[in-house]
Scaffold this active site. Structure first.
Site, PDB file in Angstrom:
ATOM      1  N   ARG A   1      -5.595  -7.284  -1.069  1.00  0.00           N
ATOM      2  CA  ARG A   1      -5.806  -5.845  -0.976  1.00  0.00           C
ATOM      3  C   ARG A   1      -4.673  -5.105  -1.684  1.00  0.00           C
ATOM      4  O   ARG A   1      -3.682  -5.701  -2.077  1.00  0.00           O
ATOM      5  CB  ARG A   1      -5.908  -5.415   0.498  1.00  0.00           C
ATOM      6  CG  ARG A   1      -4.774  -5.987   1.321  1.00  0.00           C
ATOM      7  CD  ARG A   1      -4.169  -5.098   2.312  1.00  0.00           C
ATOM      8  NE  ARG A   1      -3.693  -3.843   1.807  1.00  0.00           N
ATOM      9  CZ  ARG A   1      -2.517  -3.669   1.206  1.00  0.00           C
ATOM     10  NH1 ARG A   1      -1.680  -4.683   0.967  1.00  0.00           N
ATOM     11  NH2 ARG A   1      -2.146  -2.472   0.801  1.00  0.00           N
ATOM     12  N   GLY A   2      -4.853  -3.756  -1.772  1.00  0.00           N
ATOM     13  CA  GLY A   2      -3.924  -2.953  -2.574  1.00  0.00           C
ATOM     14  C   GLY A   2      -4.576  -2.833  -3.948  1.00  0.00           C
ATOM     15  O   GLY A   2      -4.963  -3.865  -4.528  1.00  0.00           O
ATOM     16  N   ALA A   3      -4.694  -1.591  -4.437  1.00  0.00           N
ATOM     17  CA  ALA A   3      -5.492  -1.371  -5.649  1.00  0.00           C
ATOM     18  C   ALA A   3      -5.122  -2.289  -6.827  1.00  0.00           C
ATOM     19  O   ALA A   3      -5.986  -2.984  -7.378  1.00  0.00           O
ATOM     20  CB  ALA A   3      -5.418   0.097  -6.031  1.00  0.00           C
TER      21      ALA A   3
ATOM     22  N   ARG B   1     -15.681  -3.484  -2.897  1.00  0.00           N
ATOM     23  CA  ARG B   1     -15.011  -2.298  -2.344  1.00  0.00           C
ATOM     24  C   ARG B   1     -15.176  -1.154  -3.349  1.00  0.00           C
ATOM     25  O   ARG B   1     -14.936  -1.344  -4.543  1.00  0.00           O
ATOM     26  CB  ARG B   1     -13.500  -2.556  -2.107  1.00  0.00           C
ATOM     27  CG  ARG B   1     -13.242  -3.591  -1.023  1.00  0.00           C
ATOM     28  CD  ARG B   1     -11.787  -3.606  -0.603  1.00  0.00           C
ATOM     29  NE  ARG B   1     -11.476  -2.491   0.271  1.00  0.00           N
ATOM     30  CZ  ARG B   1     -10.229  -2.194   0.651  1.00  0.00           C
ATOM     31  NH1 ARG B   1      -9.200  -2.901   0.204  1.00  0.00           N
ATOM     32  NH2 ARG B   1     -10.005  -1.190   1.467  1.00  0.00           N
TER      33      ARG B   1
ATOM     34  N   GLN C   1      -1.597  -2.007   7.911  1.00  0.00           N
ATOM     35  CA  GLN C   1      -0.906  -2.511   6.709  1.00  0.00           C
ATOM     36  C   GLN C   1       0.578  -2.152   6.722  1.00  0.00           C
ATOM     37  O   GLN C   1       1.396  -2.891   6.181  1.00  0.00           O
ATOM     38  CB  GLN C   1      -1.562  -1.927   5.431  1.00  0.00           C
ATOM     39  CG  GLN C   1      -2.933  -2.474   5.122  1.00  0.00           C
ATOM     40  CD  GLN C   1      -4.037  -1.595   5.716  1.00  0.00           C
ATOM     41  OE1 GLN C   1      -3.841  -0.924   6.721  1.00  0.00           O
ATOM     42  NE2 GLN C   1      -5.197  -1.614   5.104  1.00  0.00           N
TER      43      GLN C   1
ATOM     44  N   ASP D   1      -5.240   4.743  -4.705  1.00  0.00           N
ATOM     45  CA  ASP D   1      -6.380   3.880  -5.040  1.00  0.00           C
ATOM     46  C   ASP D   1      -7.225   4.454  -6.162  1.00  0.00           C
ATOM     47  O   ASP D   1      -7.894   3.713  -6.880  1.00  0.00           O
ATOM     48  CB  ASP D   1      -7.242   3.641  -3.798  1.00  0.00           C
ATOM     49  CG  ASP D   1      -6.532   2.682  -2.858  1.00  0.00           C
ATOM     50  OD1 ASP D   1      -5.676   3.137  -2.083  1.00  0.00           O
ATOM     51  OD2 ASP D   1      -6.805   1.476  -2.954  1.00  0.00           O
TER      52      ASP D   1
ATOM     53  N   ASN E   1      -6.055   7.675  -1.236  1.00  0.00           N
ATOM     54  CA  ASN E   1      -5.185   6.593  -0.762  1.00  0.00           C
ATOM     55  C   ASN E   1      -5.563   6.306   0.687  1.00  0.00           C
ATOM     56  O   ASN E   1      -6.445   6.959   1.264  1.00  0.00           O
ATOM     57  CB  ASN E   1      -3.712   6.980  -0.908  1.00  0.00           C
ATOM     58  CG  ASN E   1      -2.780   5.793  -0.678  1.00  0.00           C
ATOM     59  OD1 ASN E   1      -2.977   4.719  -1.266  1.00  0.00           O
ATOM     60  ND2 ASN E   1      -1.786   5.937   0.164  1.00  0.00           N
ATOM     61  N   LYS E   2      -4.924   5.338   1.276  1.00  0.00           N
ATOM     62  CA  LYS E   2      -5.242   4.892   2.640  1.00  0.00           C
ATOM     63  C   LYS E   2      -5.426   6.048   3.609  1.00  0.00           C
ATOM     64  O   LYS E   2      -4.660   7.017   3.565  1.00  0.00           O
ATOM     65  CB  LYS E   2      -4.121   3.947   3.095  1.00  0.00           C
ATOM     66  CG  LYS E   2      -4.260   3.393   4.484  1.00  0.00           C
ATOM     67  CD  LYS E   2      -5.604   2.748   4.762  1.00  0.00           C
ATOM     68  CE  LYS E   2      -6.020   1.675   3.770  1.00  0.00           C
ATOM     69  NZ  LYS E   2      -7.422   1.267   3.935  1.00  0.00           N
TER      70      LYS E   2
HETATM   71  O1  MRU Z   1      -7.369  -0.857   2.166  1.00  0.00           O
HETATM   72  P1  MRU Z   1      -6.145  -1.261   1.384  1.00  0.00           P
HETATM   73  O2  MRU Z   1      -5.143  -1.952   2.231  1.00  0.00           O
HETATM   74  O3  MRU Z   1      -6.502  -1.999   0.131  1.00  0.00           O
HETATM   75  O4  MRU Z   1      -5.524   0.141   0.949  1.00  0.00           O
HETATM   76  C1  MRU Z   1      -4.373   0.100   0.152  1.00  0.00           C
HETATM   77  C2  MRU Z   1      -3.790   1.419  -0.136  1.00  0.00           C
HETATM   78  O5  MRU Z   1      -4.303   2.449   0.235  1.00  0.00           O
HETATM   79  C3  MRU Z   1      -2.566   1.409  -1.011  1.00  0.00           C
HETATM   80  O6  MRU Z   1      -1.732   2.474  -0.714  1.00  0.00           O
HETATM   81  C4  MRU Z   1      -3.003   1.522  -2.472  1.00  0.00           C
HETATM   82  O7  MRU Z   1      -3.964   0.576  -2.785  1.00  0.00           O
HETATM   83  C5  MRU Z   1      -1.851   1.395  -3.408  1.00  0.00           C
HETATM   84  S1  MRU Z   1      -1.277  -0.259  -3.519  1.00  0.00           S
HETATM   85  C6  MRU Z   1      -0.059  -0.282  -4.690  1.00  0.00           C
END
Ligand code: MRU
Length: 356
Positions: A56-58, A99, A206, A247, A257-258
């Site tokens: 996970r993480g963009a 996703r 997270q 994201d 973002n999250k």
């Molecule tokens: O659902 P996730 O854990 O993939 O969400 C991640 C985030 O929102 C991060 O802040 C984003 O992807 C940036 S990661 C460098």
């Protein structure tokens, strides 16, 4: 899905296997308690790993998906060119549906697919090599981008600052350094002292499971707080800047973002604290005019009601709303830090300049 357990000395969150036929990831859902490596070989395993946030993480999703498509290309028997490409497009679309919000996923998949489409005249082995090279290039570029973002981001931190972050935008979410956490790792390497507040980031934690784990093990002064404590911590004067990842960034600077990020931005605005978004230009989607055009992923209500609990924490039948992301309005963002430089308002223009 093959499974192995080992002790990590260096966080190698994802890589192509030595024979280039599968992708090896750390299962992020098991952290911080267990470091388990998964080997992904089939499209079903790859889809599940992304959908279930094992990776996970963009940026990490994009890098992983690029490798996955390159592995899947090798599995296509493809009697002819058109058959090969249409099968590859099918695999690309399957992975892309795992996703919806992080644009890095479709961005990386399209790059790897295009490498196949554009090199069709090559013999099969050379073509597959070219496809793999593109996936490796995406990974290598991310390492360089994170480093550049970290340097730009560090210029915004002063000795002794308190930094608040939400979710996880560190090495696990990218390649190395990370985006929002990158300046902190770089600052630590250079001997700077600062204090970080990590929001736990409900419902999937997270911040608690990954950000506090990464920062703590790097020897950075990190304090974990529940999301609803951010206001008090800011009011106390303990936060001089907020650093978050992204994201998808729309052409006008609105940023997905999250979930919970926009609340942090609103609080920061109230308390007069700068709010910085850090991310690579691959997370900017100029085809999205504003945040209104960004699709927000809705996830399983059980992530709120039962996950991480020994017994359910809500009546089984109760309605639950579980959006994975929210959009922070561009007016709340002090600057967007990319590998190409720092953008300020008006974002429509500063973002367009990045790509010119
Ligand atoms: O659902 P996730 O854990 O993939 O969400 C991640 C985030 O929102 C991060 O802040 C984003 O992807 C940036 S990661 C460098």
């Amino acid at each position: 899905m093959e499974l192995s357990v080992k002790k990590v000395t260096h966080v190698d969150n994802l890589r192509l296997s030595d024979d280039g036929r599968s992708v090896v990831i750390i299962d992020q859902t098991q952290l911080p308690n267990r470091t388990i490596y998964l080997t992904l070989s089939s499209v079903e395993e790859m889809f599940e790993a992304i959908q279930q946030l094992k990776v996970r993480g963009a940026p990490a999703i994009g890098i992983c998906a690029g490798y996955c498509l390159s592995c899947l290309a090798k599995q296509i028997p493809a009697p002819d060119t058109a058959g090969f490409l249409s099968e590859l497009a099918k695999q690309r679309d399957t992975l892309n549906s795992s996703r919806p919000t992080a644009v890095n996923l479709s961005w990386a998949l399209n790059r790897v697919y295009q490498a196949a489409a554009e090199n069709q005249p090559l013999p099969r082995e050379a073509l597959l090599d070219r496809v793999q090279q593109e996936a490796v290039k995406i990974h290598e570029e991310d390492i360089a981008m994170c480093r550049a973002i970290s340097e730009y981001g560090l210029s915004l931190i002063h000795e002794g600052d308190g930094i608040l972050t939400h979710c996880n935008a560190g090495p696990l979410a990218t390649s190395r350094y990370g985006t929002a956490l990158g300046p902190l790792f770089l600052g630590k390497e250079q001997g700077m002292q600062f204090r970080v507040f990590a929001d736990e980031t409900r419902p999937l934690l997270q911040g608690a499971r990954l950000t506090s784990y990464e920062l703590y093990h790097a020897g950075i002064d990190v304090t974990l707080i529940c999301d609803n404590m951010a206001s008090l911590v800011m009011k106390n004067g303990w936060v001089q800047a907020c650093f978050v990842g992204c994201d998808r960034v729309a052409a006008n600077g609105d940023t997905a973002n999250k979930i919970g990020t926009s609340g942090v931005a609103i609080l920061a605005h109230y308390y007069g604290i700068p709010f910085y978004v850090l991310g690579p230009t691959s997370t900017i989607d100029r085809s999205c005019k504003t945040g209104e055009n960004i699709q927000i992923e809705l996830r399983d209500p059980d992530e709120i009601k039962t996950k991480f609990y020994q017994e359910p924490m809500a009546p089984a039948g109760v309605k639950c709303y579980n959006p994975a992301f929210d959009v922070t309005d561009h007016s709340l963002i002090t600057a967007i830090v990319t590998e190409k430089g720092i953008c300020h308002a008006p974002y429509q223009e500063s973002i367009a300049t990045l790509f010119s």
